[in-house]
Structure formats: structure tokens, C-alpha cells
Write a protein that holds these residues in place. Structure first.
Motif, PDB file in Angstrom:
ATOM      1  N   ALA A 125       7.490  -2.912  11.294  1.00 41.51           N
ATOM      2  CA  ALA A 125       6.941  -2.607   9.975  1.00 41.51           C
ATOM      3  C   ALA A 125       7.297  -3.748   9.047  1.00 41.51           C
ATOM      4  N   CYS A 126       6.392  -4.050   8.146  1.00 33.50           N
ATOM      5  CA  CYS A 126       6.641  -5.090   7.152  1.00 33.50           C
ATOM      6  C   CYS A 126       5.835  -4.737   5.914  1.00 33.50           C
ATOM      7  N   SER A 127       6.532  -4.633   4.797  1.00 32.98           N
ATOM      8  CA  SER A 127       5.866  -4.313   3.538  1.00 32.98           C
ATOM      9  C   SER A 127       6.618  -4.979   2.400  1.00 32.98           C
ATOM     10  N   THR A 128       5.956  -5.085   1.255  1.00 27.13           N
ATOM     11  CA  THR A 128       6.603  -5.685   0.097  1.00 27.13           C
ATOM     12  C   THR A 128       7.596  -4.707  -0.491  1.00 27.13           C
ATOM     13  N   ASN A 129       8.385  -5.186  -1.433  1.00 25.02           N
ATOM     14  CA  ASN A 129       9.331  -4.317  -2.113  1.00 25.02           C
ATOM     15  C   ASN A 129       8.610  -3.241  -2.923  1.00 25.02           C
ATOM     16  N   ASN A 130       7.297  -3.371  -3.116  1.00 22.37           N
ATOM     17  CA  ASN A 130       6.485  -2.353  -3.795  1.00 22.37           C
ATOM     18  C   ASN A 130       5.734  -1.475  -2.806  1.00 22.37           C
ATOM     19  N   ASN A 131       6.143  -1.491  -1.535  1.00 26.71           N
ATOM     20  CA  ASN A 131       5.543  -0.689  -0.459  1.00 26.71           C
ATOM     21  C   ASN A 131       4.088  -1.036  -0.166  1.00 26.71           C
ATOM     22  N   ARG A 132       3.696  -2.264  -0.415  1.00 29.37           N
ATOM     23  CA  ARG A 132       2.364  -2.711  -0.018  1.00 29.37           C
ATOM     24  C   ARG A 132       2.488  -3.350   1.362  1.00 29.37           C
ATOM     25  N   PRO A 133       1.603  -2.997   2.286  1.00 28.18           N
ATOM     26  CA  PRO A 133       1.728  -3.546   3.644  1.00 28.18           C
ATOM     27  C   PRO A 133       1.534  -5.058   3.674  1.00 28.18           C
ATOM     28  N   CYS A 134       2.215  -5.687   4.584  1.00 26.25           N
ATOM     29  CA  CYS A 134       2.101  -7.130   4.792  1.00 26.25           C
ATOM     30  C   CYS A 134       0.732  -7.423   5.400  1.00 26.25           C
ATOM     31  N   GLY A 135       0.042  -8.399   4.853  1.00 27.15           N
ATOM     32  CA  GLY A 135      -1.277  -8.764   5.367  1.00 27.15           C
ATOM     33  C   GLY A 135      -1.236  -9.429   6.723  1.00 27.15           C
ATOM     34  N   GLY A 136      -0.105 -10.011   7.086  1.00 29.23           N
ATOM     35  CA  GLY A 136      -0.002 -10.709   8.369  1.00 29.23           C
ATOM     36  C   GLY A 136       0.430  -9.833   9.525  1.00 29.23           C
ATOM     37  N   ALA A 137       0.880  -8.614   9.254  1.00 31.72           N
ATOM     38  CA  ALA A 137       1.384  -7.725  10.314  1.00 31.72           C
ATOM     39  C   ALA A 137       0.299  -6.751  10.757  1.00 31.72           C
ATOM     40  N   ARG A 138      -0.769  -7.295  11.281  1.00 35.19           N
ATOM     41  CA  ARG A 138      -1.877  -6.460  11.766  1.00 35.19           C
ATOM     42  C   ARG A 138      -1.965  -6.583  13.274  1.00 35.19           C
ATOM     43  N   SER A 192       7.003  -9.267  21.738  1.00 34.32           N
ATOM     44  CA  SER A 192       5.575  -9.233  21.398  1.00 34.32           C
ATOM     45  C   SER A 192       4.694  -9.129  22.632  1.00 34.32           C
ATOM     46  N   SER A 193       5.198  -9.531  23.792  1.00 32.62           N
ATOM     47  CA  SER A 193       4.397  -9.434  25.014  1.00 32.62           C
ATOM     48  C   SER A 193       4.208  -7.981  25.458  1.00 32.62           C
ATOM     49  N   THR A 194       4.994  -7.060  24.903  1.00 33.65           N
ATOM     50  CA  THR A 194       4.841  -5.640  25.244  1.00 33.65           C
ATOM     51  C   THR A 194       3.785  -4.957  24.381  1.00 33.65           C
ATOM     52  N   ARG A 195       3.136  -5.712  23.494  1.00 32.05           N
ATOM     53  CA  ARG A 195       2.157  -5.200  22.537  1.00 32.05           C
ATOM     54  C   ARG A 195       2.757  -4.048  21.737  1.00 32.05           C
ATOM     55  N   PRO A 196       3.721  -4.381  20.900  1.00 31.10           N
ATOM     56  CA  PRO A 196       4.434  -3.344  20.149  1.00 31.10           C
ATOM     57  C   PRO A 196       3.532  -2.609  19.170  1.00 31.10           C
ATOM     58  N   PRO A 197       3.791  -1.331  18.972  1.00 33.35           N
ATOM     59  CA  PRO A 197       2.983  -0.567  18.015  1.00 33.35           C
ATOM     60  C   PRO A 197       3.401  -0.856  16.582  1.00 33.35           C
ATOM     61  N   GLN A 198       2.476  -0.607  15.675  1.00 26.90           N
ATOM     62  CA  GLN A 198       2.810  -0.689  14.252  1.00 26.90           C
ATOM     63  C   GLN A 198       3.777   0.451  13.974  1.00 26.90           C
ATOM     64  N   GLY A 199       4.880   0.177  13.342  1.00 24.65           N
ATOM     65  CA  GLY A 199       5.903   1.179  13.095  1.00 24.65           C
ATOM     66  C   GLY A 199       5.728   1.876  11.759  1.00 24.65           C
ATOM     67  N   ASP A 200       6.603   2.792  11.525  1.00 28.59           N
ATOM     68  CA  ASP A 200       6.616   3.536  10.280  1.00 28.59           C
ATOM     69  C   ASP A 200       7.407   2.741   9.247  1.00 28.59           C
ATOM     70  N   ALA A 201       6.865   2.577   8.073  1.00 29.45           N
ATOM     71  CA  ALA A 201       7.526   1.807   7.021  1.00 29.45           C
ATOM     72  C   ALA A 201       8.551   2.639   6.258  1.00 29.45           C
ATOM     73  N   ALA A 202       8.909   3.823   6.766  1.00 31.88           N
ATOM     74  CA  ALA A 202       9.861   4.694   6.064  1.00 31.88           C
ATOM     75  C   ALA A 202      11.238   4.063   5.944  1.00 31.88           C
ATOM     76  N   ALA A 203      11.573   3.125   6.818  1.00 26.55           N
ATOM     77  CA  ALA A 203      12.890   2.488   6.767  1.00 26.55           C
ATOM     78  C   ALA A 203      13.014   1.511   5.609  1.00 26.55           C
ATOM     79  N   ALA A 204      11.905   1.129   5.009  1.00 26.21           N
ATOM     80  CA  ALA A 204      11.933   0.096   3.972  1.00 26.21           C
ATOM     81  C   ALA A 204      12.790   0.486   2.773  1.00 26.21           C
ATOM     82  N   ALA A 205      12.686   1.712   2.321  1.00 25.39           N
ATOM     83  CA  ALA A 205      13.421   2.123   1.113  1.00 25.39           C
ATOM     84  C   ALA A 205      14.932   2.029   1.286  1.00 25.39           C
ATOM     85  N   PRO A 206      15.521   2.607   2.352  1.00 21.37           N
ATOM     86  CA  PRO A 206      16.979   2.482   2.474  1.00 21.37           C
ATOM     87  C   PRO A 206      17.450   1.049   2.718  1.00 21.37           C
ATOM     88  N   VAL A 207      16.661   0.251   3.431  1.00 21.22           N
ATOM     89  CA  VAL A 207      17.040  -1.146   3.683  1.00 21.22           C
ATOM     90  C   VAL A 207      17.045  -1.915   2.360  1.00 21.22           C
TER      91      VAL A 207
END
Length: 168
Positions: free
Chosen positions: A60-73, A120-135
């Protein structure tokens, strides 16, 4: 060895090598994830909160304002790659690979590039951004310590450290 080093139960691990704090000011191996805060390359006021789950490599990757990262698609963005590189500098490649359960192979040992490639060779899934707030909250708390004047008196939020001598 000083008294506090002999009596402390919290071991501080020195960084494997010096890090570039301007690019990745906060990185940790916690909560089953490699997670941290990465500065934006284009806006000095923006940071990204990035994380990779150990084992599944969900990210997961998002800004400090919880907007998703444009490069993490569908793949790791540059923020996650920078986070992996800085984690290797902070904790060492073997510890990061072991924590993330990344099988890097090769005789020369793991590196930031081989860890990122193995995950990355395992084709990882997009994760949940719920961890962003506590981090991000922990990052801000660490920043607040920089604003304190140097004193030798105890800080209330650090009371969980064990006492240096037995209390009767």
C-alpha cells in the motif's frame, strides 16, 4: 560499558550503514510489515506512507492525506522501492529479507534490488491502506522528540522502560 547499558532490556541496533533521512525519514519493521514514510520527489510538503506485508508482499502507498499513490498500480512504486532500500541500509539486507520472508537466492546474499525483485515476481496484491494512519502517527510522534530541549529528566511517555534498579 555504562550503567544504563548493563541494565537496559531494550536493545538498540545500530544502523547497518548511514541512511538518507531526507528521502525516507522513517522506516520500521513492525506489525508484520515493512512500513515507513517516504518524501515526495515533486512536492516538499507531501510525504507517502508505504508498506509491504511480510510473506504475502501485499503493498500500500498513499499520501499523508490518504490519497493513493499514482505509481502503485499493480506493481511496487518508487516510494516502496526507496523504502526497501532504506530498510536495507537501516537493518541490513539479511534481516530485511528474513523479516519479509523473501527468498532472494544467489550466493552473494540479499540486496535491496534482489529483495524487491523476489517480492515483485510473486505479483503481490494491492494491500489495505489501513496501516497508513498508525504509521504516520508514529512518525509524527518521533518528529515531536526533535523539538524537545535536551534534558535528563524522564519523559512521561517513556515510562514503560524498566527501572534501572530494583524498587522495594
Amino acid at each position: 560499558m555504562s550503567e544504563w547499558e548493563r541494565s537496559s532490556t531494550a536493545r538498540v541496533v545500530a544502523p547497518a550503514r548511514p541512511r538518507r533521512l531526507a528521502k525516507v525519514p522513517f522506516v520500521e519493521l513492525a506489525d508484520g510489515r515493512l512500513q515507513g514514510v517516504v518524501s515526495s520527489g515533486s512536492d516538499i510538503a507531501r510525504v507517502y506512507v508505504s508498506s509491504v506485508v511480510a510473506g504475502s508482499y501485499a503493498f500500500a502507498c498513499s499520501t499523508n492525506n490518504n490519497r493513493p499513490c499514482g505509481g502503485a498500480r499493480g506493481a511496487y512504486c518508487n516510494h516502496i522501492r526507496a523504502l526497501i532500500s532504506e530498510a536495507v541500509l537501516q537493518f541490513g539486507p539479511e534481516r530485511v529479507a528474513r523479516y519479509l520472508k523473501a527468498e532472494t537466492g544467489g550466493d552473494e546474499g540479499p540486496s535491496a534490488q534482489s529483495i524487491a525483485h523476489a517480492m515483485s515476481s510473486t505479483r503481490p496484491p494491492q494491500g489495505d491502506a489501513a496501516a497508513a494512519a498508525p504509521v504516520f502517527s508514529r512518525f509524527l510522534r518521533h518528529l515531536s522528540y526533535l523539538e524537545l530541549a535536551p534534558v535528563t529528566t524522564p519523559l512521561p511517555e517513556m515510562q514503560w522502560f524498566p527501572p534501572t534498579r530494583a524498587v522495594a
